[in-house]
Design a protein around this motif. Sequence first.
Motif, PDB file in Angstrom:
ATOM      1  N   THR A   1       5.156  15.975   2.459  1.00 49.88           N
ATOM      2  CA  THR A   1       4.947  15.580   1.068  1.00 49.88           C
ATOM      3  C   THR A   1       4.045  14.347   1.000  1.00 49.88           C
ATOM      4  O   THR A   1       3.786  13.677   2.012  1.00 49.88           O
ATOM      5  CB  THR A   1       6.272  15.250   0.377  1.00 49.88           C
ATOM      6  N   VAL A   2       3.606  14.049  -0.206  1.00 48.10           N
ATOM      7  CA  VAL A   2       2.807  12.841  -0.428  1.00 48.10           C
ATOM      8  C   VAL A   2       3.555  11.622   0.094  1.00 48.10           C
ATOM      9  O   VAL A   2       2.999  10.806   0.846  1.00 48.10           O
ATOM     10  CB  VAL A   2       2.484  12.688  -1.925  1.00 48.10           C
ATOM     11  N   GLU A   3       4.811  11.482  -0.293  1.00 46.92           N
ATOM     12  CA  GLU A   3       5.563  10.291   0.111  1.00 46.92           C
ATOM     13  C   GLU A   3       5.797  10.253   1.619  1.00 46.92           C
ATOM     14  O   GLU A   3       5.726   9.186   2.238  1.00 46.92           O
ATOM     15  CB  GLU A   3       6.899  10.215  -0.632  1.00 46.92           C
ATOM     16  N   GLN A   4       6.044  11.406   2.226  1.00 44.16           N
ATOM     17  CA  GLN A   4       6.225  11.437   3.684  1.00 44.16           C
ATOM     18  C   GLN A   4       4.941  11.024   4.393  1.00 44.16           C
ATOM     19  O   GLN A   4       4.988  10.337   5.418  1.00 44.16           O
ATOM     20  CB  GLN A   4       6.666  12.834   4.124  1.00 44.16           C
ATOM     21  N   ASN A   5       3.788  11.430   3.872  1.00 39.97           N
ATOM     22  CA  ASN A   5       2.511  11.002   4.446  1.00 39.97           C
ATOM     23  C   ASN A   5       2.388   9.485   4.424  1.00 39.97           C
ATOM     24  O   ASN A   5       1.899   8.879   5.379  1.00 39.97           O
ATOM     25  CB  ASN A   5       1.346  11.624   3.666  1.00 39.97           C
ATOM     26  N   LEU A   6       2.823   8.873   3.336  1.00 44.58           N
ATOM     27  CA  LEU A   6       2.744   7.422   3.230  1.00 44.58           C
ATOM     28  C   LEU A   6       3.745   6.738   4.162  1.00 44.58           C
ATOM     29  O   LEU A   6       3.427   5.732   4.802  1.00 44.58           O
ATOM     30  CB  LEU A   6       2.985   6.989   1.781  1.00 44.58           C
ATOM     31  N   ILE A   7       4.932   7.303   4.256  1.00 44.64           N
ATOM     32  CA  ILE A   7       5.977   6.694   5.089  1.00 44.64           C
ATOM     33  C   ILE A   7       5.566   6.662   6.555  1.00 44.64           C
ATOM     34  O   ILE A   7       5.761   5.661   7.249  1.00 44.64           O
ATOM     35  CB  ILE A   7       7.315   7.429   4.901  1.00 44.64           C
ATOM     36  N   VAL A   8       4.975   7.754   7.051  1.00 44.77           N
ATOM     37  CA  VAL A   8       4.622   7.799   8.472  1.00 44.77           C
ATOM     38  C   VAL A   8       3.462   6.866   8.800  1.00 44.77           C
ATOM     39  O   VAL A   8       3.260   6.518   9.968  1.00 44.77           O
ATOM     40  CB  VAL A   8       4.281   9.234   8.940  1.00 44.77           C
ATOM     41  N   SER A   9       2.722   6.441   7.788  1.00 44.05           N
ATOM     42  CA  SER A   9       1.604   5.520   8.007  1.00 44.05           C
ATOM     43  C   SER A   9       1.983   4.068   7.710  1.00 44.05           C
ATOM     44  O   SER A   9       1.180   3.158   7.951  1.00 44.05           O
ATOM     45  CB  SER A   9       0.423   5.910   7.120  1.00 44.05           C
ATOM     46  N   GLN A  10       3.175   3.858   7.204  1.00 41.43           N
ATOM     47  CA  GLN A  10       3.565   2.546   6.697  1.00 41.43           C
ATOM     48  C   GLN A  10       3.892   1.572   7.818  1.00 41.43           C
ATOM     49  O   GLN A  10       4.597   1.906   8.769  1.00 41.43           O
ATOM     50  CB  GLN A  10       4.786   2.702   5.780  1.00 41.43           C
ATOM     51  N   SER A  11       3.377   0.355   7.697  1.00 43.30           N
ATOM     52  CA  SER A  11       3.756  -0.727   8.597  1.00 43.30           C
ATOM     53  C   SER A  11       4.874  -1.524   7.949  1.00 43.30           C
ATOM     54  O   SER A  11       5.257  -1.285   6.796  1.00 43.30           O
ATOM     55  CB  SER A  11       2.566  -1.648   8.876  1.00 43.30           C
ATOM     56  N   ALA A  12       5.397  -2.496   8.684  1.00 43.43           N
ATOM     57  CA  ALA A  12       6.499  -3.301   8.156  1.00 43.43           C
ATOM     58  C   ALA A  12       6.111  -4.025   6.870  1.00 43.43           C
ATOM     59  O   ALA A  12       6.953  -4.243   5.993  1.00 43.43           O
ATOM     60  CB  ALA A  12       6.958  -4.308   9.209  1.00 43.43           C
ATOM     61  N   ASP A  13       4.832  -4.378   6.759  1.00 47.35           N
ATOM     62  CA  ASP A  13       4.366  -5.111   5.576  1.00 47.35           C
ATOM     63  C   ASP A  13       3.748  -4.200   4.518  1.00 47.35           C
ATOM     64  O   ASP A  13       3.319  -4.685   3.472  1.00 47.35           O
ATOM     65  CB  ASP A  13       3.326  -6.166   5.994  1.00 47.35           C
ATOM     66  N   GLY A  14       3.702  -2.908   4.778  1.00 45.76           N
ATOM     67  CA  GLY A  14       3.077  -1.988   3.836  1.00 45.76           C
ATOM     68  C   GLY A  14       3.972  -1.704   2.642  1.00 45.76           C
ATOM     69  O   GLY A  14       5.203  -1.649   2.776  1.00 45.76           O
ATOM     70  N   ASP A  15       3.354  -1.509   1.482  1.00 49.76           N
ATOM     71  CA  ASP A  15       4.112  -1.327   0.240  1.00 49.76           C
ATOM     72  C   ASP A  15       3.663  -0.046  -0.453  1.00 49.76           C
ATOM     73  O   ASP A  15       2.555   0.026  -0.999  1.00 49.76           O
ATOM     74  CB  ASP A  15       3.884  -2.537  -0.669  1.00 49.76           C
ATOM     75  N   ILE A  16       4.522   0.962  -0.437  1.00 46.76           N
ATOM     76  CA  ILE A  16       4.190   2.235  -1.070  1.00 46.76           C
ATOM     77  C   ILE A  16       4.061   2.082  -2.577  1.00 46.76           C
ATOM     78  O   ILE A  16       3.240   2.759  -3.217  1.00 46.76           O
ATOM     79  CB  ILE A  16       5.248   3.296  -0.700  1.00 46.76           C
TER      80      ILE A  16
END
Length: 249
Positions: A96-111
């Motif tokens: 999903t869109v959100e899963q794509n963002l989660i797998v790319s997210q760093s500790a400081d990243g903000d969805i």
Amino acid sequence: MTAPALALEGVAVNRAEVPVVHDVSLEAAPGAVTVVLGANGAGKTTLMDGIAGLAPVKSGTIRLDGTAIEKLQPYKRARAGLGYVEQARTTFRTLTVEQNLIVSQSADGDIATVYKLFPELEKRRTLQAGYLSGGEQQMLVLGRALVSAPKVVLIDEMSLGLAPLVVRRLMSTVGELAGMGIAVLLIEQFANLALDVGTHAYVLRKGGVVFSGPCEELRGDDERLHRLYFGGPPLSAAGTDAADESELE
């Protein structure tokens, strides 16, 4: 003067053992859009791949926030704060869109920041990425770069295959990324759209820099851009034209 977030000095990059980019020096400042222009085959994507670690840097230095990264593996460059938005609009199509963002997210990243920039994605957060339109997929790729909390984002021809209205929408977002303090290095086929959002421009021809100067010096000057892209008589305008055709051959 603010130190550049990204600085290249005398960089040469090969593609399949063939020299493509030679002696390129450029800087990208935090909070600004730096534009790289040139005709097809000028070496723009090879340069980006060299910065990202996807093509071998033969010589020269690449500094990210003052630290040399030209010998690092691509994933280590990403961890150091380098984001890369490639031409292919690569997503995990079955996620999903959100899963794509989660797998790319760093500790400081903000969805949440991504959804603020792209409300279209928030509406489709549970939809598999493979069902998104081309423009939405490009938004997702930009969003994935953003949630990695980058210091520098490389963007290579994000307009390919997209409608002009969508391109303008995305170009506005590029300006917003810079407004967050990120250094953006942008390759774009629509030169004047890029020059509108950019602050400093470089033009590549035959793998080398032939112009470095403020975007305003090139904005709307199609004749000058054509000469810089393809060569011709020496230019008399005020910008720094690093070489004419005779100097490159």
